[in-house]
Motif scaffolding. Sequence first.
Motif, PDB file in Angstrom:
ATOM      1  N   PRO A  83       0.854  -1.204   0.000  1.00  0.00           N
ATOM      2  CA  PRO A  83       0.000   0.000   0.000  1.00  0.00           C
ATOM      3  C   PRO A  83       0.882   1.244   0.000  1.00  0.00           C
ATOM      4  O   PRO A  83       2.096   1.162   0.199  1.00  0.00           O
ATOM      5  N   PHE A  84       0.271   2.388  -0.230  1.00  0.00           N
ATOM      6  CA  PHE A  84       1.037   3.640  -0.193  1.00  0.00           C
ATOM      7  C   PHE A  84       1.380   3.995   1.261  1.00  0.00           C
ATOM      8  O   PHE A  84       0.531   3.901   2.149  1.00  0.00           O
ATOM      9  N   ARG A  85       2.631   4.408   1.446  1.00  0.00           N
ATOM     10  CA  ARG A  85       3.076   4.859   2.767  1.00  0.00           C
ATOM     11  C   ARG A  85       3.933   6.095   2.580  1.00  0.00           C
ATOM     12  O   ARG A  85       4.680   6.192   1.603  1.00  0.00           O
ATOM     13  N   PRO A  86       3.881   7.057   3.518  1.00  0.00           N
ATOM     14  CA  PRO A  86       4.717   8.251   3.376  1.00  0.00           C
ATOM     15  C   PRO A  86       6.203   7.888   3.439  1.00  0.00           C
ATOM     16  O   PRO A  86       6.613   7.110   4.301  1.00  0.00           O
ATOM     17  N   ALA A  87       6.978   8.465   2.526  1.00  0.00           N
ATOM     18  CA  ALA A  87       8.417   8.190   2.496  1.00  0.00           C
ATOM     19  C   ALA A  87       9.171   9.005   3.533  1.00  0.00           C
ATOM     20  O   ALA A  87      10.219   8.583   4.026  1.00  0.00           O
ATOM     21  N   LEU A  88       8.647  10.186   3.866  1.00  0.00           N
ATOM     22  CA  LEU A  88       9.282  11.049   4.874  1.00  0.00           C
ATOM     23  C   LEU A  88       8.244  12.039   5.384  1.00  0.00           C
ATOM     24  O   LEU A  88       7.148  12.156   4.832  1.00  0.00           O
TER      25      LEU A  88
ATOM     26  N   LEU B 182       6.606   5.743  -7.958  1.00  0.00           N
ATOM     27  CA  LEU B 182       5.200   5.357  -8.111  1.00  0.00           C
ATOM     28  C   LEU B 182       5.090   4.336  -9.238  1.00  0.00           C
ATOM     29  O   LEU B 182       5.174   4.685 -10.416  1.00  0.00           O
ATOM     30  N   THR B 183       4.883   3.088  -8.875  1.00  0.00           N
ATOM     31  CA  THR B 183       4.790   2.020  -9.874  1.00  0.00           C
ATOM     32  C   THR B 183       3.371   1.479 -10.040  1.00  0.00           C
ATOM     33  O   THR B 183       3.111   0.707 -10.960  1.00  0.00           O
ATOM     34  N   VAL B 184       2.458   1.872  -9.159  1.00  0.00           N
ATOM     35  CA  VAL B 184       1.056   1.432  -9.265  1.00  0.00           C
ATOM     36  C   VAL B 184       0.434   2.061 -10.509  1.00  0.00           C
ATOM     37  O   VAL B 184       0.603   3.253 -10.765  1.00  0.00           O
ATOM     38  N   ARG B 185      -0.314   1.282 -11.274  1.00  0.00           N
ATOM     39  CA  ARG B 185      -0.775   1.718 -12.587  1.00  0.00           C
ATOM     40  C   ARG B 185      -2.261   2.027 -12.648  1.00  0.00           C
ATOM     41  O   ARG B 185      -2.728   2.659 -13.604  1.00  0.00           O
ATOM     42  N   SER B 186      -3.054   1.574 -11.681  1.00  0.00           N
ATOM     43  CA  SER B 186      -4.509   1.760 -11.764  1.00  0.00           C
ATOM     44  C   SER B 186      -5.122   1.819 -10.377  1.00  0.00           C
ATOM     45  O   SER B 186      -4.516   1.382  -9.389  1.00  0.00           O
ATOM     46  N   THR B 187      -6.342   2.338 -10.305  1.00  0.00           N
ATOM     47  CA  THR B 187      -7.038   2.362  -9.014  1.00  0.00           C
ATOM     48  C   THR B 187      -7.378   0.942  -8.561  1.00  0.00           C
ATOM     49  O   THR B 187      -7.398   0.666  -7.355  1.00  0.00           O
ATOM     50  N   TYR B 188      -7.617   0.042  -9.518  1.00  0.00           N
ATOM     51  CA  TYR B 188      -7.861  -1.360  -9.141  1.00  0.00           C
ATOM     52  C   TYR B 188      -6.663  -1.920  -8.386  1.00  0.00           C
ATOM     53  O   TYR B 188      -6.797  -2.610  -7.369  1.00  0.00           O
ATOM     54  N   GLU B 189      -5.467  -1.596  -8.862  1.00  0.00           N
ATOM     55  CA  GLU B 189      -4.244  -2.081  -8.212  1.00  0.00           C
ATOM     56  C   GLU B 189      -4.132  -1.532  -6.787  1.00  0.00           C
ATOM     57  O   GLU B 189      -3.652  -2.232  -5.882  1.00  0.00           O
ATOM     58  N   ILE B 190      -4.572  -0.292  -6.577  1.00  0.00           N
ATOM     59  CA  ILE B 190      -4.574   0.276  -5.223  1.00  0.00           C
ATOM     60  C   ILE B 190      -5.376  -0.604  -4.275  1.00  0.00           C
ATOM     61  O   ILE B 190      -4.927  -0.940  -3.165  1.00  0.00           O
ATOM     62  N   PHE B 191      -6.574  -1.001  -4.694  1.00  0.00           N
ATOM     63  CA  PHE B 191      -7.442  -1.792  -3.811  1.00  0.00           C
ATOM     64  C   PHE B 191      -6.951  -3.225  -3.674  1.00  0.00           C
ATOM     65  O   PHE B 191      -7.110  -3.841  -2.612  1.00  0.00           O
ATOM     66  N   ARG B 192      -6.338  -3.739  -4.725  1.00  0.00           N
ATOM     67  CA  ARG B 192      -5.758  -5.080  -4.647  1.00  0.00           C
ATOM     68  C   ARG B 192      -4.625  -5.098  -3.618  1.00  0.00           C
ATOM     69  O   ARG B 192      -4.550  -5.974  -2.760  1.00  0.00           O
ATOM     70  N   ASN B 193      -3.754  -4.082  -3.686  1.00  0.00           N
ATOM     71  CA  ASN B 193      -2.640  -4.005  -2.738  1.00  0.00           C
ATOM     72  C   ASN B 193      -3.137  -3.781  -1.313  1.00  0.00           C
ATOM     73  O   ASN B 193      -2.652  -4.416  -0.365  1.00  0.00           O
ATOM     74  N   ALA B 194      -4.096  -2.865  -1.138  1.00  0.00           N
ATOM     75  CA  ALA B 194      -4.616  -2.564   0.202  1.00  0.00           C
ATOM     76  C   ALA B 194      -5.366  -3.760   0.775  1.00  0.00           C
ATOM     77  O   ALA B 194      -5.261  -4.062   1.976  1.00  0.00           O
ATOM     78  N   GLY B 195      -6.135  -4.448  -0.070  1.00  0.00           N
ATOM     79  CA  GLY B 195      -6.885  -5.613   0.394  1.00  0.00           C
ATOM     80  C   GLY B 195      -5.978  -6.693   0.937  1.00  0.00           C
ATOM     81  O   GLY B 195      -6.268  -7.325   1.966  1.00  0.00           O
ATOM     82  N   HIS B 196      -4.867  -6.915   0.261  1.00  0.00           N
ATOM     83  CA  HIS B 196      -3.925  -7.942   0.718  1.00  0.00           C
ATOM     84  C   HIS B 196      -3.119  -7.473   1.918  1.00  0.00           C
ATOM     85  O   HIS B 196      -2.785  -8.268   2.796  1.00  0.00           O
TER      86      HIS B 196
ATOM     87  N   VAL C 166      -4.363   7.766  -9.473  1.00  0.00           N
ATOM     88  CA  VAL C 166      -3.355   7.086  -8.651  1.00  0.00           C
ATOM     89  C   VAL C 166      -2.348   8.103  -8.112  1.00  0.00           C
ATOM     90  O   VAL C 166      -1.966   8.057  -6.935  1.00  0.00           O
ATOM     91  N   PHE C 167      -1.920   9.043  -8.959  1.00  0.00           N
ATOM     92  CA  PHE C 167      -0.976  10.062  -8.504  1.00  0.00           C
ATOM     93  C   PHE C 167      -1.580  10.908  -7.390  1.00  0.00           C
ATOM     94  O   PHE C 167      -0.904  11.235  -6.406  1.00  0.00           O
TER      95      PHE C 167
END
Length: 650
Positions: free
Chosen positions: A16-21, A41-55, A250-251
């Motif tokens: 998931p997204f986390r602050p770098a600093l 930033l390598t995530v390509r879609s909003t679907y990928e955001i939810f896939r990553n967060a869900g896991h 995503v950005f």
Amino acid sequence: MTQKYENNYSTPVGAPFRPALLVRSLADIRKLEETPLEQALTVRSTYEIFRNAGHAFGDKTALTFLRTGNPADEPIRWSYAELLSRIHQTANMLHTLGVGPDDAVAVLLPGCLEYHLALWGGEAAGIVQPLNPLLTDEKLVALMTAGRAKVLIAYGSDAESGMWSKAMRLRGQVPTLTTVLRVAPHDEAPGTAGTLPDGVAEFDVLRAAQPDDRLVSGRDIAPSDIAAYFHTGGTTGAPKLARHSHGAQVFTAWASVQVAGMNENGISINGYPLFHVAGVLPASLSSLSAGVEVIIPTPSLLRNKEVLANYWKLVAKYRPTSLSAVPTVLAALANVPLDGADISSITYCRTGAAVLAPELAARFERLFGLHVHESLGMTEMAGISTITPPGVNGPAGCVGFRLPYMQMRVVALDENGNATDREMPRGQQGMVLFKSPNVFSGFVDPADNAKAFTADGWLATGDLGWIDDEERLNLTGRSKDLIIRSGHNIDPKTIEDALGAHPAVQLCAAVGAPDAYAGELPVIFATLVPGASATEEELLAFTAARVDEAPARPKWVSVIATMPMTNVGKIYKPELRAMAALQVVNAAVAEACAELGVPEAARPVVKTEGESLVRVQIDSAAAGTLAAPLQQRLQKVLEPLPFKTRIATQ
């Protein structure tokens, strides 16, 4: 290390997204930029955001829906894993209904859990198109037709803005629409809806029949693929459809997490409507990308009077770490006493959508100990442009730092209020321009793009502001809200800040009233704090004493019972301009009638029609022989006004 793929999706499950600093200055943002964006930033879609967060977050609560505004009532909660499963099902249902990457899924829903399925499942299958339920049928049909909507997901009740009846009316008017999916209210008993017409089905029934562990379409979503159509305007004129790419959304989520420091320990109450970018992107997608728990305060959101009355008690129960609301909602909350409620969980208070009045900022800090941090966002930038991070306290009007990898300029205006290419020095006002990875992909109708960008490709925001010594943006208003008096530009915020300092004033807004000689004259409307009293003469004198520039001093103050608002909670100035025009025409009619000796009972009826026309209706039977001279006199008086008037006799 073995890479984990989710069935047929080609990208491995990521973090998931986390602050770098910790961001506290522009130097910190520049430090983020030392890493190339394609690596950061390598995530390509909003679907990928939810896939990553869900896991990543699994059983952690993602969404909490409040059934009522009563803190004692138990909410409905969905975990991150449940949300991902249901997004899969929704996307798969839409795929089986023929929705592809270029097809739109229109959404007509109040605040509810299913809105998040419509949004993110819609973007995984095709293009989601959230709709403002307060728009007229005609405008909704035009939007859905322009977007070529194939499916409409609608609330199955008229309890919220008559949505179900509206959906049934829209059904036969959009040529591309094939299916309406009915979302049952959370408290509806099974079978209540009865038999549905052909082409109409129950959302949850069809969804539950779908696989919940993958996208059956096998779609690999590219960052350039269009994720959503958001309409801008619509309350005046024809609304325009702005196209958001997956990459832009995503950005927005990633940059918001970096600058605002969002993480899985956060809890937020999202009271913004989900047809609006503020509620969908900064308040939802950004939060959910980082593991924040998002609370939905009933279907009516912050329009629910019970929610507002109990807001601080709800804070005490649910322990949100952040408070986010538009200034008009903050003004309403300022009238709600704490009554001993523990609100210490709130560490970050944030606002946007309109410039914050200094007096309101001071009142909020005085009453609740909360400094209000401002941000700037817009539909054309996927919901966010600048952010004031936690721990950075600026004056009212300061909307913070630009996002990483973004460019920002302030340029002079021409005589028509449009952007020029002349850069303004630090500290001087002009129009704000941006170039950024989250700038939208243009409007659906290419003709609408002409005024959106400068000749050299900068987004012309229409916002007026200046950059301070810490390189933060400070907003003063909108170029379209400037009051132009004999060619002289008057910033309405100067007048609003002056009157807003009066202790009896709750909200105020300055607009231009039409004038035959000056074009526009400044006037101001105000509502009063409950229980307070003040005369219009007193308020006018108070304001005039605090506005240094003589041309900017308002000609009159009008105290009104309620301030006209958009569904997002912004003050709706077009209606105020129409009210100002009505007062001007009424005064001209009264003067003409007095000159001609027209009896009180025979005076014309004056009323607004829409926001651009004032109609003067003369009753010839009542006015008798004076009707014709009165019409001639009024035509002479009203014709020079820079506002459309229509004089008619009956």
